[in-house]
Write a protein that holds these residues in place. Structure first.
Motif, mmCIF file in Angstrom:
data_model
loop_
_atom_site.group_PDB
_atom_site.id
_atom_site.type_symbol
_atom_site.label_atom_id
_atom_site.label_comp_id
_atom_site.label_asym_id
_atom_site.label_seq_id
_atom_site.Cartn_x
_atom_site.Cartn_y
_atom_site.Cartn_z
ATOM 1 N N LEU A 47 1.086 10.539 -11.266
ATOM 2 C CA LEU A 47 0.082 11.551 -11.582
ATOM 3 C C LEU A 47 0.676 12.954 -11.571
ATOM 4 C CD1 LEU A 47 -2.883 12.388 -12.051
ATOM 5 C CD2 LEU A 47 -3.154 12.414 -9.558
ATOM 6 N N VAL A 48 1.463 13.267 -10.527
ATOM 7 C CA VAL A 48 2.054 14.605 -10.419
ATOM 8 C C VAL A 48 3.083 14.822 -11.523
ATOM 9 C CG1 VAL A 48 3.464 16.110 -8.961
ATOM 10 C CG2 VAL A 48 1.613 14.763 -7.953
ATOM 11 N N SER A 49 3.928 13.826 -11.764
ATOM 12 C CA SER A 49 4.935 13.955 -12.822
ATOM 13 C C SER A 49 4.277 14.092 -14.195
ATOM 14 C CB SER A 49 5.863 12.745 -12.801
ATOM 15 O OG SER A 49 6.524 12.632 -11.553
ATOM 16 N N PHE A 50 3.201 13.341 -14.417
ATOM 17 C CA PHE A 50 2.468 13.438 -15.677
ATOM 18 C C PHE A 50 1.879 14.840 -15.854
ATOM 19 C CE2 PHE A 50 -1.590 13.226 -17.924
ATOM 20 C CZ PHE A 50 -1.224 12.632 -19.115
ATOM 21 N N THR A 51 1.342 15.403 -14.790
ATOM 22 C CA THR A 51 0.768 16.751 -14.869
ATOM 23 C C THR A 51 1.833 17.789 -15.189
ATOM 24 O OG1 THR A 51 -0.938 16.107 -13.265
ATOM 25 C CG2 THR A 51 -0.581 18.471 -13.623
ATOM 26 N N TRP A 52 2.982 17.695 -14.526
ATOM 27 C CA TRP A 52 4.075 18.622 -14.805
ATOM 28 C C TRP A 52 4.541 18.496 -16.253
ATOM 29 C CZ3 TRP A 52 5.687 22.749 -12.351
ATOM 30 C CH2 TRP A 52 5.514 22.889 -10.980
ATOM 31 N N GLY A 53 4.753 17.260 -16.676
ATOM 32 C CA GLY A 53 5.330 17.056 -18.005
ATOM 33 C C GLY A 53 4.393 17.440 -19.135
ATOM 34 N N ILE A 54 3.111 17.077 -19.034
ATOM 35 C CA ILE A 54 2.177 17.292 -20.139
ATOM 36 C C ILE A 54 1.628 18.711 -20.160
ATOM 37 C CG2 ILE A 54 0.014 16.505 -21.187
ATOM 38 C CD1 ILE A 54 2.352 14.555 -21.412
ATOM 39 N N PHE A 55 1.187 19.179 -19.012
ATOM 40 C CA PHE A 55 0.449 20.443 -18.979
ATOM 41 C C PHE A 55 1.324 21.660 -18.656
ATOM 42 C CE2 PHE A 55 -2.652 17.122 -17.892
ATOM 43 C CZ PHE A 55 -3.593 17.339 -18.897
ATOM 44 N N VAL A 56 2.488 21.459 -18.075
ATOM 45 C CA VAL A 56 3.357 22.600 -17.739
ATOM 46 C C VAL A 56 4.499 22.720 -18.743
ATOM 47 C CG1 VAL A 56 4.859 23.623 -15.988
ATOM 48 C CG2 VAL A 56 2.760 22.425 -15.292
ATOM 49 N N VAL B 113 2.293 13.269 -3.711
ATOM 50 C CA VAL B 113 1.922 14.600 -4.208
ATOM 51 C C VAL B 113 3.086 15.582 -4.059
ATOM 52 C CG1 VAL B 113 0.374 16.551 -3.854
ATOM 53 C CG2 VAL B 113 -0.519 14.228 -3.761
ATOM 54 N N TYR B 114 3.715 15.571 -2.885
ATOM 55 C CA TYR B 114 4.824 16.509 -2.648
ATOM 56 C C TYR B 114 6.118 16.014 -3.290
ATOM 57 C CZ TYR B 114 8.070 19.546 -0.125
ATOM 58 O OH TYR B 114 9.045 20.435 0.196
ATOM 59 N N GLY B 115 6.426 14.737 -3.067
ATOM 60 C CA GLY B 115 7.677 14.199 -3.599
ATOM 61 C C GLY B 115 7.639 13.957 -5.099
ATOM 62 N N GLY B 116 6.441 14.025 -5.697
ATOM 63 C CA GLY B 116 6.346 13.823 -7.148
ATOM 64 C C GLY B 116 6.996 14.921 -7.959
ATOM 65 N N SER B 117 7.319 16.032 -7.316
ATOM 66 C CA SER B 117 7.935 17.163 -8.015
ATOM 67 C C SER B 117 9.457 17.159 -7.899
ATOM 68 C CB SER B 117 7.385 18.477 -7.457
ATOM 69 O OG SER B 117 5.971 18.538 -7.593
ATOM 70 N N ILE B 118 10.018 16.037 -7.484
ATOM 71 C CA ILE B 118 11.475 15.981 -7.249
ATOM 72 C C ILE B 118 12.259 16.251 -8.535
ATOM 73 C CG2 ILE B 118 11.381 13.487 -7.570
ATOM 74 C CD1 ILE B 118 13.739 13.197 -5.750
ATOM 75 N N ILE C 54 0.838 -1.208 0.000
ATOM 76 C CA ILE C 54 0.000 0.000 0.000
ATOM 77 C C ILE C 54 0.866 1.248 0.000
ATOM 78 C CG2 ILE C 54 -1.768 1.274 1.242
ATOM 79 C CD1 ILE C 54 -2.736 -1.254 -0.086
ATOM 80 N N GLY C 55 1.920 1.267 0.824
ATOM 81 C CA GLY C 55 2.760 2.462 0.926
ATOM 82 C C GLY C 55 3.418 2.819 -0.400
ATOM 83 N N ILE C 56 4.069 1.837 -1.021
ATOM 84 C CA ILE C 56 4.725 2.088 -2.296
ATOM 85 C C ILE C 56 3.701 2.258 -3.410
ATOM 86 C CG2 ILE C 56 6.277 1.129 -4.034
ATOM 87 C CD1 ILE C 56 7.724 2.136 -1.624
ATOM 88 N N GLY C 57 2.636 1.458 -3.389
ATOM 89 C CA GLY C 57 1.633 1.542 -4.446
ATOM 90 C C GLY C 57 0.934 2.886 -4.493
ATOM 91 N N VAL C 58 0.486 3.370 -3.343
ATOM 92 C CA VAL C 58 -0.197 4.664 -3.299
ATOM 93 C C VAL C 58 0.763 5.796 -3.634
ATOM 94 C CG1 VAL C 58 -1.389 6.304 -1.785
ATOM 95 C CG2 VAL C 58 -1.947 3.873 -1.675
ATOM 96 N N GLY C 59 1.947 5.785 -3.005
ATOM 97 C CA GLY C 59 2.914 6.854 -3.258
ATOM 98 C C GLY C 59 3.362 6.910 -4.704
ATOM 99 N N SER C 60 3.669 5.762 -5.279
ATOM 100 C CA SER C 60 4.139 5.735 -6.665
ATOM 101 C C SER C 60 3.059 6.185 -7.633
ATOM 102 C CB SER C 60 4.602 4.319 -7.020
ATOM 103 O OG SER C 60 5.667 3.916 -6.193
ATOM 104 N N SER C 61 1.811 5.819 -7.361
ATOM 105 C CA SER C 61 0.720 6.232 -8.249
ATOM 106 C C SER C 61 0.551 7.747 -8.261
ATOM 107 C CB SER C 61 -0.576 5.549 -7.826
ATOM 108 O OG SER C 61 -0.459 4.147 -7.914
ATOM 109 N N PHE C 62 0.647 8.352 -7.102
ATOM 110 C CA PHE C 62 0.535 9.815 -7.061
ATOM 111 C C PHE C 62 1.767 10.481 -7.660
ATOM 112 C CE2 PHE C 62 -2.887 9.120 -3.986
ATOM 113 C CZ PHE C 62 -3.788 10.083 -4.401
ATOM 114 N N ILE C 63 2.927 9.845 -7.526
ATOM 115 C CA ILE C 63 4.123 10.384 -8.174
ATOM 116 C C ILE C 63 3.942 10.404 -9.689
ATOM 117 C CG2 ILE C 63 6.543 9.874 -8.696
ATOM 118 C CD1 ILE C 63 6.895 8.978 -5.825
#
Length: 255
Positions: free
Chosen positions: A106-115, A247-252, A95-104
């Motif tokens: 999502l956040v990375s995809f948002t940065w890359g595609i839309f920003v 969410v926060y660490g996805g912007s690394i 759960i810890g890695i699965g949830v965290g990685s999924s949000f990473i």
């Protein structure tokens, strides 16, 4: 970009997948759980190993360069890593890695595609794929919730009467004067702390029974944490911590 560089990128992605997906395994080891290592201490070990091994890229032919944006990236990585470790300890590795990685993702995809406007074959299809992934994430987190107290958890947190105190009952098999075993007697014990071990008669069979009604194992175990004056399930806090990490660490990689 040449095909050889593409292959290097795919190999690096697979290696990163295996490494990042397995880095939490030592956290769940019996030794680490026995020591109850603080997430900040574990993150310190991770950071130290990252510093010691980052020089290996020089052997690959990379030039040594420095940019202050690395500190900005570290501001995302360290708190995110602490949150991931806390999530693994309390919600589990899957759960810890699965949830965290999924949000990473999502956040990375948002940065890359839309920003940054990175090119994809179909932006709509890519968004649909990410949405399906998030639905799978929610389903995984929901259906992994335990419905009952597992037997292993009950055995692990079976309470020692000498450590608790409170009202208990002592069931003792009484032997009559002629040597025949008579009926069991139920003796009231106001407190375990007041019980004198010298009162136990040799050969007596003593069984300690919790007489407090409506008290369940998980209420007396360490499966909950008091946070901000409220009682939280460790699993719930673990999922929230994994969400923060993603969410926060996805912007690394943004810097």
């Amino acid at each position: 970009m040449s095909s050889s560089c593409d292959m290097c990128g795919w190999m690096a992605a697979v290696g990163g997948m295996l490494a990042f997906g397995s880095f939490g395994v030592p956290i769940k080891s019996k030794v680490a759980q026995t020591l109850d290592i603080d997430p900040l201490a574990m993150q310190t070990y991770k950071t130290s190993m990252c510093f010691l091994t980052c020089w290996l890229v020089l052997l690959y032919g990379e030039e040594l360069s420095f940019t202050p944006w690395g500190f900005v990236s570290g501001l995302f990585w360290v708190p995110g890593g602490i949150g991931t470790i806390f999530a693994i300890k309390n919600a589990g590795l899957a759960i810890g890695i699965g949830v965290g990685s999924s949000f990473i993702v999502l956040v990375s995809f948002t940065w890359g595609i839309f920003v940054f406007g990175e090119h994809v074959h179909s932006r709509l299809d890519a968004c649909f794929a990410v949405g399906c992934m998030m639905l799978g994430l929610l389903g995984m987190a929901y259906y992994s919730a335990p419905n009952v107290i597992e037997e292993a958890l009950e055995e692990e947190h079976r309470l020692d009467p000498a450590e608790i105190g409170g009202e208990f009952q002592c069931l003792r098999s009484v032997t009559s004067d002629d040597g025949e075993e008579g009926q069991d007697q139920l003796l009231e014990m106001p407190s375990v702390e007041q019980h004198d071990e010298e009162e136990a008669v040799a050969g007596d069979e003593v069984v300690i029974v919790d007489s407090t009604p409506g008290v369940y194992i998980d209420e007396l175990s360490d499966s909950h944490i008091v946070c901000f004056g409220s009682k939280w399930s460790r699993r719930t806090l673990g999922i929230l911590s994994a969400t923060f990490s993603g969410v926060y660490g996805g912007s690394i990689m943004v810097p």
